[in-house]
Each structure stands twice: as C-alpha cells, then as structure tokens.
Scaffold this active site. Structure first.
Site, PDB file in Angstrom:
ATOM      1  N   CYS A  44       0.817  -1.207   0.000  1.00 48.88           N
ATOM      2  CA  CYS A  44       0.000   0.000   0.000  1.00 48.88           C
ATOM      3  C   CYS A  44       0.860   1.271   0.000  1.00 48.88           C
ATOM      4  O   CYS A  44       1.512   1.572  -0.997  1.00 48.88           O
ATOM      5  CB  CYS A  44      -0.979  -0.054   1.163  1.00 48.88           C
ATOM      6  SG  CYS A  44      -2.466   0.944   0.924  1.00 48.88           S
ATOM      7  N   ARG A  51     -13.267   5.016  -2.443  1.00 49.15           N
ATOM      8  CA  ARG A  51     -12.101   4.231  -2.063  1.00 49.15           C
ATOM      9  C   ARG A  51     -12.248   2.793  -2.541  1.00 49.15           C
ATOM     10  O   ARG A  51     -13.357   2.267  -2.652  1.00 49.15           O
ATOM     11  CB  ARG A  51     -11.925   4.229  -0.546  1.00 49.15           C
ATOM     12  CG  ARG A  51     -11.507   5.556   0.046  1.00 49.15           C
ATOM     13  CD  ARG A  51     -11.314   5.430   1.547  1.00 49.15           C
ATOM     14  NE  ARG A  51     -10.168   4.610   1.888  1.00 49.15           N
ATOM     15  CZ  ARG A  51      -8.908   5.061   1.960  1.00 49.15           C
ATOM     16  NH1 ARG A  51      -8.647   6.331   1.703  1.00 49.15           N
ATOM     17  NH2 ARG A  51      -7.922   4.247   2.293  1.00 49.15           N
ATOM     18  N   HIS A  94      -3.523  -6.051   1.936  1.00 46.77           N
ATOM     19  CA  HIS A  94      -3.298  -6.279   3.353  1.00 46.77           C
ATOM     20  C   HIS A  94      -3.822  -7.689   3.674  1.00 46.77           C
ATOM     21  O   HIS A  94      -4.101  -8.473   2.783  1.00 46.77           O
ATOM     22  CB  HIS A  94      -4.039  -5.247   4.191  1.00 46.77           C
ATOM     23  CG  HIS A  94      -3.645  -3.829   3.873  1.00 46.77           C
ATOM     24  ND1 HIS A  94      -2.502  -3.249   4.349  1.00 46.77           N
ATOM     25  CD2 HIS A  94      -4.270  -2.873   3.121  1.00 46.77           C
ATOM     26  CE1 HIS A  94      -2.425  -2.003   3.929  1.00 46.77           C
ATOM     27  NE2 HIS A  94      -3.482  -1.742   3.176  1.00 46.77           N
TER      28      HIS A  94
END
Length: 242
Positions: free
Chosen positions: A94, A129, A195
């Site tokens: 990220c 997002r 993640h």
C-alpha cells in the site's frame, strides 16, 4: 538447511504498520524457522539508519502524513536503495508500495518523489475508495497460486514499461486502473495493495521470498493446514455474491 541464515528488516514500523502488515514479517520469520533457518529480525525505526546488509526488507501501509515522512527519510537515508543495489529483496504494501515508485500524491496534495525502485506512478483517485477483498491471478512467471487479500486505498497506480503486474484482478480493484492489474514487481522488488496480512493469506509468496533470498529452487515442506484453511475462507468470501 540449519547452517543457513536469513536477515529480515522491518522498515519504519513506527510510521508504516497499519492493517496488520507486520504480520508479513512474522510469517516469513516463522516459515523460515520451520525450515531450520536462523532468522535475524531487525526493526528499523524512522530515526535510525536503514542497514544495507539485509536479505529481505518489508515496508507496510500507513496514513498519508506518515507516508510522506517515511518517503522523505528513506530518500535522505539511501540505505534501502543501496541494499537493493546489493541484491536484497523488498516486499512493500500500500503506502510502502507507492513510496517505491517514482512519485505519489502526499497528504498536502502535492506530487512527491518516491525512491524509483519500481517503475510506477501513483495518483489519487477521484471516486470511491477501493475497499474489500480481492482475488487475483499472479503473474505466471512467479509460479504461484491465486492472490487473496484485503484492499483499502484511494490511490491509483500506473505501471511503466519495466514494471510487471504482480497479478490480474478477478474480484476487487487492485491498482485501480482499467487494465485490471494488481501490484507490481521487477527483479527483486515487489509491491501490492493487499493487506490481510497478505503473506498469511498467501504463504507461498513468503516461501518465494525466502527462496530468492537464499538462491535455492525449493524449500522443505511444512504444515500448511492453517494457511490453506484461511485461504479457502477468504477466497470463498471474495467470490460470494453481494
């Protein structure tokens, strides 16, 4: 393999360690130790110099301001770049992934130079997002099963000609681009938006990093029942209809 050793470096855990990304370090450490390897783990805070003698370096995700600070300090330090020049591996997630590229948009809305270790440029998306589980097909050159992970980012990352996509998305957004790519890699440097922590969901990526660091083609088998149960659970969750 008990006479072999591995040095693992966790870069800036005080700035970049959101969403359980430190778990990636723990998974590599555990899987290496299960093979009889002597693992030395080094946690490098942002006020410390990055050592150049590591085998595998990890950089996790973080909020916008810590990302800017991390990029500035890594650029001044230069240790990570020198380690890569020496053949070290880097696995980034990220915000860490964006830092390894040529530039990204920081918390002040400005285009900030990255380290240039990956041929990618990151911008900020104007829409919603990218949040949720991801399932993607890993680049066939890496000989790995499907990638599963969790994404939560506003960034859009565009790959340049020398960066290969880490994977091609089946479910989720990945890099957020129309070509359906997720992450990037070149030589010994890897980046992803996933993640999870991603190596707990994808232990064979951890094994790949260990093999590349040791320059071996195979590792002794270990008990993967826990990992496979987690993978099956998360893959099923990603593919269920909304």
């Amino acid at each position: 393999m008990s006479d072999s050793s591995l040095r693992v470096v966790w870069v800036y855990p005080d700035l970049l360690s959101t969403y359980g990304d430190q778990g990636n370090v723990l998974v590599v450490q555990r899987r290496a130790e299960q093979r009889g390897l002597d693992v030395q783990r080094v946690d490098v805070r942002s006020d410390q110099a990055v050592p150049t003698s590591g085998d595998i370096y990890f950089i996790g995700g973080g909020e916008d301001r810590p990302q800017r600070l991390a990029a500035e300090r890594l650029a001044r330090d230069g240790g990570l770049q020198r380690a890569v020049d020496n053949g070290a591996l880097v696995f980034s997630v990220c915000a860490g992934y964006q830092i390894l590229g040529h530039e990204f948009v920081n918390d002040q809305g400005e285009r900030q130079p990255g380290l240039g270790l990956l041929d990618v440029v990151s911008t900020r998306g104007a829409g919603a997002r990218c949040v949720g589980d991801v399932l993607a097909d890993v680049d066939e050159r890496l000989h790995l099963p499907q990638l599963t992970g969790f994404e939560n980012h506003q960034g859009i990352t565009h790959l340049g000609p020398t960066a290969r996509p880490l994977a091609r998305v089946r479910f989720g957004q990945g890099n957020g681009t129309a070509d359906g790519t997720e992450g990037a890699w070149h030589d010994t440097v890897f980046g992803t938006y996933m993640h999870g922590p991603v190596l707990a969901r994808n232990p064979l990526i951890a094994d790949l990093l260990v093999k590349l660091a040791l320059d071996v083609n195979a590792l002794p088998p270990v008990d993967d029942r826990w990992y496979e149960a987690l993978r099956a659970e998360r893959i099923a969750a990603a593919t269920q209809p909304a």
